[in-house]
Design a protein around this motif. Structure first.
Motif, PDB file in Angstrom:
ATOM      1  N   GLU A   1      -4.430   4.361  -2.564  1.00  0.00           N
ATOM      2  CA  GLU A   1      -5.192   4.723  -1.496  1.00  0.00           C
ATOM      3  C   GLU A   1      -4.859   5.508  -0.206  1.00  0.00           C
ATOM      4  O   GLU A   1      -5.721   5.944   0.710  1.00  0.00           O
ATOM      5  CB  GLU A   1      -5.507   2.718  -0.783  1.00  0.00           C
ATOM      6  CG  GLU A   1      -5.984   1.876  -2.385  1.00  0.00           C
ATOM      7  CD  GLU A   1      -7.002   0.385  -1.377  1.00  0.00           C
ATOM      8  OE1 GLU A   1      -5.355   0.553  -0.042  1.00  0.00           O
ATOM      9  OE2 GLU A   1      -7.291  -0.001  -1.899  1.00  0.00           O
TER      10      GLU A   1
ATOM     11  N   SER B   1     -10.036   4.117   9.076  1.00  0.00           N
ATOM     12  CA  SER B   1      -9.412   4.640   7.473  1.00  0.00           C
ATOM     13  C   SER B   1     -10.693   4.467   5.905  1.00  0.00           C
ATOM     14  O   SER B   1     -10.941   5.135   5.161  1.00  0.00           O
ATOM     15  CB  SER B   1      -8.143   4.385   7.333  1.00  0.00           C
ATOM     16  OG  SER B   1      -8.409   2.799   7.625  1.00  0.00           O
TER      17      SER B   1
ATOM     18  N   ALA C   1       0.733  -1.441   0.194  1.00  0.00           N
ATOM     19  CA  ALA C   1       0.590   0.047  -0.208  1.00  0.00           C
ATOM     20  C   ALA C   1       0.513   1.082  -0.137  1.00  0.00           C
ATOM     21  O   ALA C   1       0.757   2.720  -0.618  1.00  0.00           O
ATOM     22  CB  ALA C   1      -0.851   0.310   1.265  1.00  0.00           C
TER      23      ALA C   1
ATOM     24  N   HIS D   1      -5.853   9.103  -1.648  1.00  0.00           N
ATOM     25  CA  HIS D   1      -7.484   9.357  -1.526  1.00  0.00           C
ATOM     26  C   HIS D   1      -7.876   9.522   0.356  1.00  0.00           C
ATOM     27  O   HIS D   1      -8.237  10.997   0.676  1.00  0.00           O
ATOM     28  CB  HIS D   1      -7.992   7.356  -1.441  1.00  0.00           C
ATOM     29  CG  HIS D   1      -9.572   8.122  -1.602  1.00  0.00           C
ATOM     30  ND1 HIS D   1      -9.969   7.311  -0.702  1.00  0.00           N
ATOM     31  CD2 HIS D   1     -10.231   9.042  -2.415  1.00  0.00           C
ATOM     32  CE1 HIS D   1     -11.352   8.133  -0.662  1.00  0.00           C
ATOM     33  NE2 HIS D   1     -11.305   8.689  -2.123  1.00  0.00           N
ATOM     34  N   LEU D   2      -6.952   8.542   1.015  1.00  0.00           N
ATOM     35  CA  LEU D   2      -7.408   9.131   2.654  1.00  0.00           C
ATOM     36  C   LEU D   2      -6.952  10.310   3.400  1.00  0.00           C
ATOM     37  O   LEU D   2      -7.308  11.077   3.902  1.00  0.00           O
ATOM     38  CB  LEU D   2      -6.235   7.711   3.247  1.00  0.00           C
ATOM     39  CG  LEU D   2      -6.836   7.979   4.842  1.00  0.00           C
ATOM     40  CD1 LEU D   2      -8.950   7.786   5.376  1.00  0.00           C
ATOM     41  CD2 LEU D   2      -5.843   6.882   5.659  1.00  0.00           C
TER      42      LEU D   2
ATOM     43  N   TYR E   1      -9.812   0.985   4.557  1.00  0.00           N
ATOM     44  CA  TYR E   1      -9.244   0.426   3.925  1.00  0.00           C
ATOM     45  C   TYR E   1      -8.550  -0.752   4.509  1.00  0.00           C
ATOM     46  O   TYR E   1      -8.213  -0.520   5.984  1.00  0.00           O
ATOM     47  CB  TYR E   1      -8.153   1.128   3.448  1.00  0.00           C
ATOM     48  CG  TYR E   1      -8.050   2.277   2.718  1.00  0.00           C
ATOM     49  CD1 TYR E   1      -8.960   2.280   0.826  1.00  0.00           C
ATOM     50  CD2 TYR E   1      -8.532   3.898   2.342  1.00  0.00           C
ATOM     51  CE1 TYR E   1      -8.821   3.439   0.466  1.00  0.00           C
ATOM     52  CE2 TYR E   1      -8.823   4.789   2.061  1.00  0.00           C
ATOM     53  CZ  TYR E   1      -8.670   4.775   0.723  1.00  0.00           C
ATOM     54  OH  TYR E   1      -9.610   5.211   0.168  1.00  0.00           O
ATOM     55  N   GLN E   2      -9.116  -1.883   4.452  1.00  0.00           N
ATOM     56  CA  GLN E   2      -8.702  -3.247   4.770  1.00  0.00           C
ATOM     57  C   GLN E   2      -7.585  -2.733   6.186  1.00  0.00           C
ATOM     58  O   GLN E   2      -6.906  -3.588   6.942  1.00  0.00           O
ATOM     59  CB  GLN E   2      -9.018  -4.224   4.053  1.00  0.00           C
ATOM     60  CG  GLN E   2      -9.000  -5.789   5.444  1.00  0.00           C
ATOM     61  CD  GLN E   2      -9.669  -6.341   4.429  1.00  0.00           C
ATOM     62  OE1 GLN E   2     -10.162  -6.523   3.088  1.00  0.00           O
ATOM     63  NE2 GLN E   2     -10.267  -7.850   4.941  1.00  0.00           N
TER      64      GLN E   2
END
Length: 352
Positions: A273, A295, A267, A276-277, A297-298
């Motif tokens: 991702e 968040s 990641a 984006h966060l 996101y896993q």
């Protein structure tokens, strides 16, 4: 971000025990037993009474019992209650802020300064530091020049704001003579010098939507090359966030699973991702904290992300933060992130 947990759900005694449990767990990294809690809380309670309170907190979802221990550890919901209602955060002292400032290369170009800040956050917290690059929409174009290279490549020299210089290489569809490149640069400078990049992009899109047949050769060449510089380059993957100190996360037992680390590092490398966060925090006022699943996101389910936007003259240019395990010393990390965001904004101020 999840809605804050309400302290009204539990008694003052339970709040005190939860706070002590979290502080103990953050320090030691081991499940906390009732006997330890009874001693550390300063309350005149028997271990049996503490066990009953812990059972209630577990039923409410604030703590849980790992399979391998009779002690308890906080859940993401427990950390959220702690951060929102039980934690007292003190701002950094003036000498500490000055020490941070001295570690920044305030005379560096924005890209180098951002990298310096990311490394600083990582080294101070011993976790991962992340910083998004200053949003270029707030940068004004002063001048653009094109120099021919071999194999239909062109060196683009951009002067932004007062002294920021960026060099980029673009691939063109045909060979251009020095005279053609000079004419194309003159056209773009006449049209766009002094405008911020958002206005430049908007104007270019309008130009591209017009019939190409209506443009002369110089305009066509200028717009074609500017499209690569100002529009296509904007979407270059992974270039908008700087990450430092990822390997620090290997030192935390809860993140030590090889598969978890692999996914985390993947990641960090892809950054999509993550960016984006962080973009979600651009409109936030002050420090934002995402704990575990908050968040969205896993891959960050076992992590907390503490962020703050940095500003110049009231305009948000980007976001910086720290990524670490949910078992982090929030009272220490939060003021560091907040102060560093202010320092970065101040350092960028002369450049904008």
């Amino acid at each position: 971000m999840a809605r804050p947990a309400k302290t009204a759900e539990i008694s003052e005694r339970a709040q005190r025990l939860l706070r002590v449990l979290i502080e103990q767990y953050v320090r030691e990294g081991e499940p906390v037993g009732s006997r330890t809690l009874a001693r550390a809380s300063g309350l005149d309670l028997s271990p049996a009474t503490v066990r009953n309170v812990m059972a209630d907190l577990e039923e409410l979802g604030f703590v849980c019992s790992p399979h391998t221990s009779a002690g308890r550890v906080p859940t993401a919901q427990g950390y959220r209650l702690f951060v929102d209602s039980l934690l007292k955060v003190e701002p950094l002292t003036a000498p500490t802020v000055e020490q941070l400032r001295r570690q920044l290369d305030i005379d560096a170009e924005p890209g180098e300064l951002v990298e310096s800040v990311s490394n600083l956050l990582s080294s101070i917290t011993r976790m991962a530091g992340v910083v998004t690059l200053p949003r270029q929409e707030h940068a004004a174009l002063r001048r653009i020049d094109f120099l021919p290279l071999s194999q239909r490549r062109v060196l683009v020299i951009l002067i932004m704001n007062e002294r920021e210089v960026q060099n980029r290489i673009i691939q063109t569809e045909r060979d251009y003579s020095p005279a053609e490149l000079e004419a194309a640069a003159a056209f773009l400078n006449e049209q766009f010098a002094g405008k911020d990049l958002a206005a430049v992009r908007s104007s270019l899109i309008d130009e591209m939507q017009r019939a190409r047949d209506g443009m002369n050769q110089i305009m066509n060449a200028a717009v074609s090359m500017a499209e690569q510089v100002f529009i296509e380059d904007r979407n270059a993957e992974g270039e908008e966030v700087v990450v430092a100190g990822q390997t620090n996360l290997m030192d935390f037992r809860e993140l030590g699973d090889v598969e978890k680390l692999r996914q985390l590092f993947e990641a960090f490398n892809q950054k999509r991702e993550l960016l984006h966060l962080l973009d979600q925090c651009l409109c936030a006022d002050g420090v934002q904290i995402f704990i575990g699943e908050e968040s969205g996101y896993q891959v960050l389910d076992e992590c907390s992300v503490v962020t703050a936007p940095y500003k110049v003259e009231g305009e948000v240019l980007g976001v910086l933060g720290v990524i670490g395990p949910t078992r982090m010393a929030y009272e220490r990390v939060i003021p560091i992130v907040d102060a560093t965001a202010r320092l970065l904004g101040a350092a960028l101020n002369p450049k904008t």
